[in-house]
Enzyme design. Sequence first.
Site, PDB file in Angstrom:
ATOM      1  N   TRP B 322      14.870  39.572  18.597  1.00 25.49           N
ATOM      2  CA  TRP B 322      16.011  38.651  18.506  1.00 25.49           C
ATOM      3  C   TRP B 322      16.146  38.124  17.070  1.00 25.49           C
ATOM      4  CZ3 TRP B 322      16.352  33.554  16.984  1.00 25.49           C
ATOM      5  CH2 TRP B 322      17.561  32.908  17.235  1.00 25.49           C
ATOM      6  N   HIS B 323      14.992  37.891  16.449  1.00 22.91           N
ATOM      7  CA  HIS B 323      15.039  37.300  15.106  1.00 22.91           C
ATOM      8  C   HIS B 323      15.599  38.256  14.076  1.00 22.91           C
ATOM      9  CE1 HIS B 323      12.473  34.176  16.806  1.00 22.91           C
ATOM     10  NE2 HIS B 323      12.919  33.437  15.815  1.00 22.91           N
ATOM     11  N   GLY B 324      15.387  39.522  14.255  1.00 20.56           N
ATOM     12  CA  GLY B 324      15.926  40.415  13.241  1.00 20.56           C
ATOM     13  C   GLY B 324      15.704  41.865  13.571  1.00 20.56           C
ATOM     14  N   PHE B 471      19.722  35.291  11.329  1.00 22.46           N
ATOM     15  CA  PHE B 471      19.483  35.785  12.691  1.00 22.46           C
ATOM     16  C   PHE B 471      20.737  35.594  13.524  1.00 22.46           C
ATOM     17  CE2 PHE B 471      15.262  33.932  11.303  1.00 22.46           C
ATOM     18  CZ  PHE B 471      14.921  35.088  10.647  1.00 22.46           C
TER      19      PHE B 471
END
Lengths: 505, 471
Positions: B322-324, B471
Amino acid sequence: MEKHSFLKYIGIRLALLALMLFVFNFIYTKFFYENDLKEHSDMGMIQMIRNAEYKSDIIYIGESSDVSYDPSDLYKNYISQFISEHYPELRLATINKKAAHAGIYKVLLEQLPKDDTTNKVVIVTMNMRSFDANWIYAKLETPLQKIVTLLRTPIPLFNRFLLSFKAYDVKTDQEREKQVKKRWRNDQLHFPPPFPDTTVRKWDNAMAKKGIIDDLGNRNQAETELACHYIKAYAFQIDTLTNPRIHDFNEIIDLAEKRGWILVFNLLAENTQRAQQLVGDELVWLMRQNRDLLVDYYTRKGAIVVDNLETVDDMDYIDKDWTSEHYAEKGRIAVAQNVANSLKEIFPGKYVDTHYAFRIESHFSLNCETYGWGQYQTVTTEQAYSGEKSSKTGNGEIYSITFEWNINHIPDSCLNEAHISLRFFTNQLTGKDMALAMQFEGGNIEPSFVAVPISTPSFQPNQWELFEHTFVLPKSIKSAERIKFYVYNSTSNIMYVDDLDVRFE
Amino acid sequence: MLFNTIDYIIFLPLVVMFYYLLPVRFRWMLLLSASYFFYMCWKVEYILLIIISTLIDYLCGRVMGRYSEKKKRRPFLIISLIANFGLLFFFKYYNFAVVNLNELFEALHFTAYIKASSILLPVGISFYTFQTVSYSIDVYNGKQEPEKHLGYFALYVSFFPQLVAGPIERFSSLTPQLKQNHPFEWKNVRAGLQLILYGLFIKMVIADNVSAYVDKLYESPADFNSLSIMSGLFLYSFQIYSDFSGYSTVAIGSALLLGVHLMDNFKTPYLSKNIAEFWQRWHISLSTWFRDYVYIPLGGNRVGKRRWAFNIMMVFTLSGLWHGSNWTFIFWGGFFGVIYLIEHFFNKRFPTINPVKPFSVKHLLLALKTFILVTLIWVFFRSQTISESFVVLKSLFVNGFLTGQSLNIPLHVWIFLGIFIVSDLLLYNKRFDTWTSSQNFVLRWFIYALLLFLIIACSGVEIFQFIYFQF
């Protein structure tokens, strides 16, 4: 809470906040502002503004064109210094900052004290490329805007607030690049004759595709790239209604009117010969059209516009593979001559002719009163042995005013010894951290330096003292390109340096 | 529009002023227009994505509301999920997938090559996508009545304080507040201003001053001595914390000015005794989202040991993703999962009988252990590639302690950091507004004065984007 008591409650807090901000401004100005100027701005330039205060008849404000020189130049004087030499009786102050433009000049000029009643002539550098998208949206714009922000108003805390909360034109490099490309894509170029490439993008692509073909029929890639670069730098037409630089110069005119200054715009020379050779008549046509517009527009607004566009010969441009306004000595002298001529009517009877014999010399001296040598930003009026100025070192300013000369311009018979004498003023001597240095650079040798601690047999704190030293020059000196002499002071103690005298024997 | 800019300093008071001047029935229009304007300040075109996402989820929600059986609702949930995750995939993960596929083709000697996209990642897409997805799932599960008013639903998706970097709010928590009549209440305004002040302080004075040294370290980590690397990693732990929690705090404060209470997103995470607690205190709105919409649907802890371990690893890996769109984030999430499991089995084997008292020696030692582990794992989060992460970690242990390049972190950065650490200790299990309001007038105003002065006079000015915007 009742309405009345609520208003009182809020009122007390607002008053407290106002008081707090007042105190903050005092604390910030006293303890933080100078540091911020040093860190985010350019102390050299601030120093120049401070030096320019009150004591000058002429202020010359510009960018790197003023100070750039060719290492082989015999005369490394700034353009402003060459101008000054035509008016020896007048005091000329220089303010310059690399990549600066009218938007920056305006803010810097605003820093000059309002109560200065000297009738000043302000010479403002007008760089044609600064009207182009390439410069308007240059990557250097963000750091320049930081400087402007820190100087924007007379309230330092407010300026820092604006800087902290990004109240200036702050953009990433990618965003700047996008802006430039958008203009190259969209701005239409209008030529009288039919010309197919009506945007920079089209013209650039066409040039890249066609290429520059040499006599043998081969594509010259380096020349082709340079031609594309010339197109990107000069293919634009100034719109006086929308070009931000026009707006900036207009504001300078308004400021000059308010302050009673006489304005001279020094429209710098551009390499039209090379533009013609690489790209063709259309590009030169655009350059001349922009020149005519600027001269006409600002003459009508009351400024004196010195047209230098075609003053400098191709061979006198320092940068051969790039567009710039960096001229070798003959170019700078020619530009300065035109500006000096324009000042004749303003200062009747003050003009003198100068003659520069491009000769070989062996004896040099500098008393910090005029320009020309390196590290000029260290010059201050706080102390002086002779005249009104000296070079201030220490507390972060490590190098004093610097003698720098091309070794080829010193007679061979004088390359045995260098006798240096200088005057210094300090409260304490600290040994090798305060030294006179001799440095060699360029040519076939690695940069190297020799330093001797500055000392005198009977040192008196806070008195001007004489220091002399003779350096024996190494036999390999002819392999180097340049020689430098300067005072090195890495301590926090201040040392003022004046009357630097260099004699080769 | 960033919170730490003059634009927001002008924008927010104007919105607040008009908000209280307008009758309640018009307020949603003001907030929605303000929110769209706020978002369009980044890139005008990307507002279309929010509008598309809003319309799809609104319509899917309305249609799902018509059916009582889950089976009939399912196709519309699937439409909503495909639309939301499809957009997220296209904008965020497409290039990552393409790069990896191309590498795979090359390894298998295939001649195929897929072209990467040059489209920029729309700011905040991961945040508002998760917010809309949570709504659709809640409606599907019958936990949430579908919203009939398109305006309020659009506002739920785009409410400006938390639009681009959270906290990720649930519909059931945010929308009723947006509909409610909030009279002007000084206590809310005061608390909001206090939070904004503190949030800006930790972002602008801590994160923005620290960032330059962290960037310097990561430019050429192998060149630095291990003391400098250690200091740089330490600084990054506080940079990421102050940067993100600073944003959340300003977001919570801004919403509070409008009478809206957003969920707390950080609760002194570096005082956590273990990784499990860390994730209850760090980016709480994301952790709870993963708990409710991934972990529990996967069976949570009501499954066998192996399956539970799988669930944990799945949640952490997805959280990383999800973060990257980079393997570094997947490793980062994976490492958290592994340590979580190790700590869990260790604690089960050697259970502590007495609860750990706050600030006891045991608490501090455990917190130190957690902090060191988290700091080492952040290396993967900050690095551009996996190999860079290992270079940093290797250099930390192999390079000379003092020999080699030094980061030369100036004293004022350590002083700012010291102030932040002290304030974080004081705020253990408290929020800045409640803690400050309980202090006497003189101390309170001294704190305001100190923070205000530091924000104005000592903010970092080189790098100021919020890390979590990527993000």
